[in-house]
Each structure stands twice: as C-alpha cells, then as structure tokens.
Motif scaffolding. Structure first.
Motif, mmCIF file in Angstrom:
data_model
loop_
_atom_site.group_PDB
_atom_site.id
_atom_site.type_symbol
_atom_site.label_atom_id
_atom_site.label_comp_id
_atom_site.label_asym_id
_atom_site.label_seq_id
_atom_site.Cartn_x
_atom_site.Cartn_y
_atom_site.Cartn_z
ATOM 1 N N GLU A 154 2.959 1.699 -4.861
ATOM 2 C CA GLU A 154 2.138 0.693 -5.528
ATOM 3 C C GLU A 154 2.949 -0.525 -5.966
ATOM 4 O O GLU A 154 2.391 -1.616 -6.105
ATOM 5 C CB GLU A 154 1.429 1.304 -6.740
ATOM 6 C CG GLU A 154 0.368 2.327 -6.361
ATOM 7 C CD GLU A 154 -0.442 2.798 -7.560
ATOM 8 O OE1 GLU A 154 -0.156 2.332 -8.691
ATOM 9 O OE2 GLU A 154 -1.350 3.622 -7.357
ATOM 10 N N PRO A 212 2.262 -3.541 -1.593
ATOM 11 C CA PRO A 212 1.281 -3.106 -0.601
ATOM 12 C C PRO A 212 0.197 -4.160 -0.423
ATOM 13 O O PRO A 212 -0.201 -4.838 -1.386
ATOM 14 C CB PRO A 212 0.699 -1.828 -1.214
ATOM 15 C CG PRO A 212 0.861 -2.012 -2.695
ATOM 16 C CD PRO A 212 2.166 -2.755 -2.845
ATOM 17 N N THR A 213 -0.272 -4.328 0.795
ATOM 18 C CA THR A 213 -1.386 -5.236 1.049
ATOM 19 C C THR A 213 -2.585 -4.788 0.222
ATOM 20 O O THR A 213 -2.890 -3.602 0.138
ATOM 21 C CB THR A 213 -1.749 -5.234 2.545
ATOM 22 O OG1 THR A 213 -0.619 -5.696 3.289
ATOM 23 C CG2 THR A 213 -2.950 -6.125 2.834
ATOM 24 N N ARG A 214 -3.276 -5.756 -0.382
ATOM 25 C CA ARG A 214 -4.499 -5.470 -1.142
ATOM 26 C C ARG A 214 -5.704 -5.621 -0.212
ATOM 27 O O ARG A 214 -5.788 -6.588 0.548
ATOM 28 C CB ARG A 214 -4.639 -6.425 -2.330
ATOM 29 C CG ARG A 214 -3.538 -6.269 -3.374
ATOM 30 C CD ARG A 214 -3.694 -7.304 -4.479
ATOM 31 N NE ARG A 214 -3.385 -8.643 -4.000
ATOM 32 C CZ ARG A 214 -3.769 -9.773 -4.603
ATOM 33 N NH1 ARG A 214 -4.516 -9.725 -5.703
ATOM 34 N NH2 ARG A 214 -3.427 -10.942 -4.112
ATOM 35 N N THR A 262 -10.755 -2.861 -4.980
ATOM 36 C CA THR A 262 -9.468 -3.220 -4.389
ATOM 37 C C THR A 262 -8.688 -1.940 -4.091
ATOM 38 O O THR A 262 -8.483 -1.102 -4.965
ATOM 39 C CB THR A 262 -8.654 -4.110 -5.340
ATOM 40 O OG1 THR A 262 -9.369 -5.324 -5.587
ATOM 41 C CG2 THR A 262 -7.294 -4.444 -4.727
ATOM 42 N N LEU A 290 -5.084 -0.380 -2.310
ATOM 43 C CA LEU A 290 -3.720 -0.739 -1.956
ATOM 44 C C LEU A 290 -3.282 0.021 -0.707
ATOM 45 O O LEU A 290 -3.446 1.243 -0.634
ATOM 46 C CB LEU A 290 -2.770 -0.429 -3.107
ATOM 47 C CG LEU A 290 -3.079 -1.124 -4.434
ATOM 48 C CD1 LEU A 290 -2.049 -0.725 -5.488
ATOM 49 C CD2 LEU A 290 -3.125 -2.634 -4.273
ATOM 50 N N THR A 319 -0.904 1.612 0.591
ATOM 51 C CA THR A 319 0.331 2.355 0.377
ATOM 52 C C THR A 319 0.461 3.438 1.452
ATOM 53 O O THR A 319 -0.502 3.787 2.129
ATOM 54 C CB THR A 319 0.347 3.000 -1.014
ATOM 55 O OG1 THR A 319 -0.788 3.870 -1.129
ATOM 56 C CG2 THR A 319 0.273 1.951 -2.106
ATOM 57 N N GLN A 348 0.816 -9.522 -2.046
ATOM 58 C CA GLN A 348 1.106 -9.573 -3.484
ATOM 59 C C GLN A 348 2.618 -9.547 -3.684
ATOM 60 O O GLN A 348 3.368 -9.157 -2.777
ATOM 61 C CB GLN A 348 0.438 -8.422 -4.231
ATOM 62 C CG GLN A 348 0.915 -7.039 -3.835
ATOM 63 C CD GLN A 348 0.318 -5.958 -4.720
ATOM 64 O OE1 GLN A 348 0.327 -6.080 -5.936
ATOM 65 N NE2 GLN A 348 -0.212 -4.913 -4.107
#
Length: 264
Positions: free
Chosen positions: A148, A152-154, A197, A199, A201, A219
């Motif tokens: 997290e 990680p791309t959201r 949202t 993440l 991961t 992010q």
C-alpha cells in the motif's frame, strides 16, 4: 487450451473493470527484468543518494524477460476470454516503465484519468473513442512487490461503466485525454465518491488486466523500495463491435454496452 478464468471472474471484470491475476508470469522473470531496468535507470541500487527524482520513465523493451512475461499461457488464455479469440495481437515486449521512488516531491502525474490509445495527426495528447481504437486492454505488470505504501496504481472500480456515455456523442473521432478528464470531472464521474478506490497491490509476477475505459491514477511513493511496473496496452485486431449480429460480445464490449444501457 482450457479456460483460465471462471465465469465469476469474468463477471467481476465486467462489473469492476479490472481483474487481478496472481502469478501471471514467473517471479524469476520479474527479477531478471528488474535487474535490466536498474541498469537502464543509470542509478546504483545500493546507493539511495542517487535516487533524486520521484519517478524515472523508461521506454519500452523487448528483452527476453519482458517478451516472455507478456506471453505466458495464462495471459493468452485470459486475453481470449476477455477480448475474444482472434481479436488481439501478441506483444513483443512491454511498454513504458514508470519507476517510482520514495521521494518528498510530487511526481506531477498523479491525477485521475482514462488512458488514451491513439494520436491523431497534429495532436499532442493521446485520444480515446467509444470503440477503443488502439487498445483492447490496459495492463499493469508488477516487476516488484507492491504494498500500500509502494505507490500502487489507484483504480476507481466500476468507473469504466460511466465513461461510454460521455464518449458516445463524439463518435469515431473521440476526444483527447485531458478533455475527457475534464468532462468526467464536471459531471462528478472522475473521482466519483460512489466508485470505491482499489489499490493495485501485489507481488512481482502479478498482472492487473483492466478495461480500457477504467479511471485510474498514480500516487506518490511512501514506502521503502522502488516500484517497478509496466503499463502496456494490449493491441486489438480491430475496433470494439458493440452490435454484433450473433451477440458474441466480449466482456470488454459487454461492459461498454452496459455503460450505454444496452445490456443489464
């Protein structure tokens, strides 16, 4: 080849806009690829003082670890089930790697958006249209473990169902990514509060297969080790067909139809 995805996974992809495939390519390939990427950053992995930027972008590569990672039987089977057999082109490598480092500065690229897929003559930003010209899937290939805190791309789960109605009025021409983000934002659908949202991961070797209209964002990195991830598109053979006479719509097409109110 037998199906690699269950019907439940396919339905979740259609509704959520993404699918997390754990161990989609061998961890050994991720380690080999990561070693090559470190070399190409020009940085010293053992010297943290060389990490002076929050993100370093590396171009697409076709070295063996990347070529093999993009073409595992699991991934090819998933492409067949999500996009349709014979409707996608194998990749010869992987696209841009945004390598993210722990850093106090804003990376400058962390806004919500839909990925563009083609560049009209004279355009400076990539465009998107309703039939997803130039992109069958957006993919996230994890070449390092991503928790997290490791940038990680959201993902806005379900946001791909919001986008089609905003692309419908502009037809085949489509619109550029900045304009689309603006339209979605004004309508309250860019960072929509009712879209959770998620993440992206996972462990090195995992892949996220995403609908081409999925709203997502980068992010800042708040963790320890750099994050290595590729974000290529899967190239289509042709455009999405949203009104197939035989009704043989792929899950990607079905999601667009649902967004337009054509399918439940």
């Amino acid at each position: 080849m037998s199906d690699v995805l269950t019907q439940q996974q396919i339905e979740r992809f259609t509704e959520d806009g993404y699918l997390h495939l754990e161990g989609a390519f061998p961890r050994e390939l991720a380690e080999a690829g990561r070693a090559l990427l470190w070399e190409r950053t020009g940085l010293d992995p053992s010297d943290r003082t060389t990490r002076t930027k929050p993100v370093v972008r590396l171009g697409g590569y076709a070295d063996e670890p990347f070529r093999l990672a993009a073409n595992t039987p699991v991934l090819h089977g998933a492409f067949d089930q999500l996009v349709g057999r014979g409707r996608w082109l194998p990749r010869t490598g992987l696209g841009t790697f945004p390598v993210r480092f722990p850093h106090p500065d804003d990376p400058g690229d962390a806004g919500w958006h839909v990925e563009g897929s083609y560049l009209p003559d004279g355009a400076h930003w990539y465009w998107t249209n309703l039939r997803s010209r130039g992109r069958a899937l957006l993919m996230l290939f994890l070449f390092s473990d991503v928790g997290e805190d490791e940038a990680p791309t959201r993902i806005k789960a379900g946001s791909h169902l919001d986008v089609p109605r905003f692309l419908l009025p502009v037809g085949e021409d489509g619109m550029n990514g900045l304009s689309l983000a603006g339209v979605l934002d004004r309508a309250g659908r860019l960072d929509a509060p009712d879209r959770p949202t998620v993440l992206a991961t996972g462990r090195a070797g995992d892949v996220y297969l995403c609908h081409p209209f999925l709203v997502h964002a980068a992010q800042p990195h708040r963790g320890g080790e750099p994050r290595f991830m590729a974000q290529p598109g899967l190239d289509p053979v042709g455009l999405l067909e949203l009104d197939r006479p035989d009704g043989d719509h792929s899950p990607v097409e079905t999601a667009v139809r649902r967004g337009l109110g054509l399918d439940r």
